[in-house]
Design an enzyme around this catalytic site. Structure first.
Site: not given
Ligand code: HPA
Ligand code: ZN
Length: 326
Positions: A7, A9, A11, A154, A181, A184, A261
């Site tokens: 996991h 990302h 970006d 998101g 996701h 959370e 993350d």
């Protein structure tokens, strides 16, 4: 220690120095806009730290470069296999097609031979049904050719998991594996919904600890949780690192993996995360190995590849026992 990461990302893991160079601003200015501050309030505010890197992730050459640099950073961190995720739609603002976006990222990661990386494509909470559907179609186009699955990312607080049922029905019909996701910024019900769609993996999932029913559901269905402790502290899902439930989850025999993350936004590496886990919770090297084996097992790679990585991890354990310097 050799590591597996499921996991992370793209970006959220761009080098600030690269954004600074590409935008003609100082490193400090880039960092200020890309790294979360101590007083960050919630996930919604955390996600604003993606705005600046996304400005430069709109051309083939920049996407290639940023993907290659993340691969190099992962190698530096001791990661031998990773599943890197991003939302292709975020990279079409200057006219790239979804196919060009995915191809460019794949070209970048393939330049780094010391690590195997597969991609997970993110559908986005709050995006239109049509845009998310196109993400499923591009995942199908590249499935098992660099792309191994789908995700939903998101603002989970604003946009409920239950609203995305139809899209995951399509993903399931197309036999595209997915992680979601959930649990959370929203509670245990969100995780239950994700499991009901057919998710075998959950991003975060830590709020199942509020519900015995959800804990049982996760254990009964053999669901693996992609836990990202520092990110959870940053988004105020937990009040402090010491109060993170990661040890409780491990002791309850929930299948967990450890992840960063967003390496840049949360200013973290897997090595720094492992160090904090050892300091705060007395996790041993064996515990961390177990979580890496969980990660191989839950990964979306082929059965053959899984065997290969399990052997690599177990061989390293034998060498460590013999006192070889790793
Ligand atoms: N949750 C949802 N979306 C995200 C996250 C997250 O933790 N990180 C990057 N996009
Ligand atoms: Zn995430």
């Amino acid at each position: 220690m050799k590591k597996i990461e499921l996991h992370v990302h793209l970006d959220g893991s761009v080098r600030p120095s690269t954004v600074a160079e590409l935008l003609g601003i100082s490193d400090d200015e880039a960092k200020k806009n890309m790294i979360v501050s101590y007083d960050n309030k919630n996930l919604e505010e955390y996600l604003t730290k993606f705005d600046l890197p996304l400005k430069v992730m709109q051309t083939k050459s920049n996407l290639r470069r940023i993907a290659k640099e993340l691969a190099l950073d992962l190698v530096e961190d001791g990661v031998i296999y990773a599943e890197v995720r991003f939302a292709p739609f975020f990279h079409t603002k200057q006219g790239l097609s979804l196919n060009e976006v995915v191809s460019s990222v794949l070209e970048g990661i393939k330049e780094v031979k010391k690590i195997k990386i597969n991609l997970i494509l993110c559908m986005m909470r709050g995006a239109s049904y049509e845009d998310n559907l196109k993400t499923i179609l591009v995942a199908k186009e590249f499935l098992n050719n660099g792309v191994v699955g789908l995700d939903l990312a998101g603002d989970e607080h604003k946009y409920k998991t239950s609203s995305y049922k139809d899209l995951f029905l399509i993903a399931k019909k197309e036999k595209i594996p997915f992680t979601i996701h959930a649990g959370e910024a929203d509670g245990a019900k969100s995780v239950m919904d994700a499991i009901s769609f057919g998710a075998k993996r959950i991003g975060h999932g830590i709020r199942i600890l509020d519900s015995d029913l959800a804990i049982n559901e996760v254990i009964k269905n053999g669901i693996t949780l992609e836990v990202c402790p520092t990110s959870n502290v940053d988004t105020k899902v937990v009040s402090s690192y010491e109060n993170h439930p990661v040890k409780k989850m491990y002791d309850k025999k929930i299948k967990i993996t450890i992840n960063t993350d967003d390496r840049t936004v949360s200013n973290v590496t897997l090595s720094s995360e492992y160090k904090k886990l050892k300091t705060h919770f007395n996790f041993t090297r064996n515990d961390l190995l177990k979580m890496n084996l969980n990660a191989v097992d839950a990964s979306f790679m082929s059965v053959e590849e899984k065997k290969k990585y399990i052997k690599i991890l177990k061989d390293e354990k034998i060498l460590f026992k013999k006192g070889k310097d790793l």
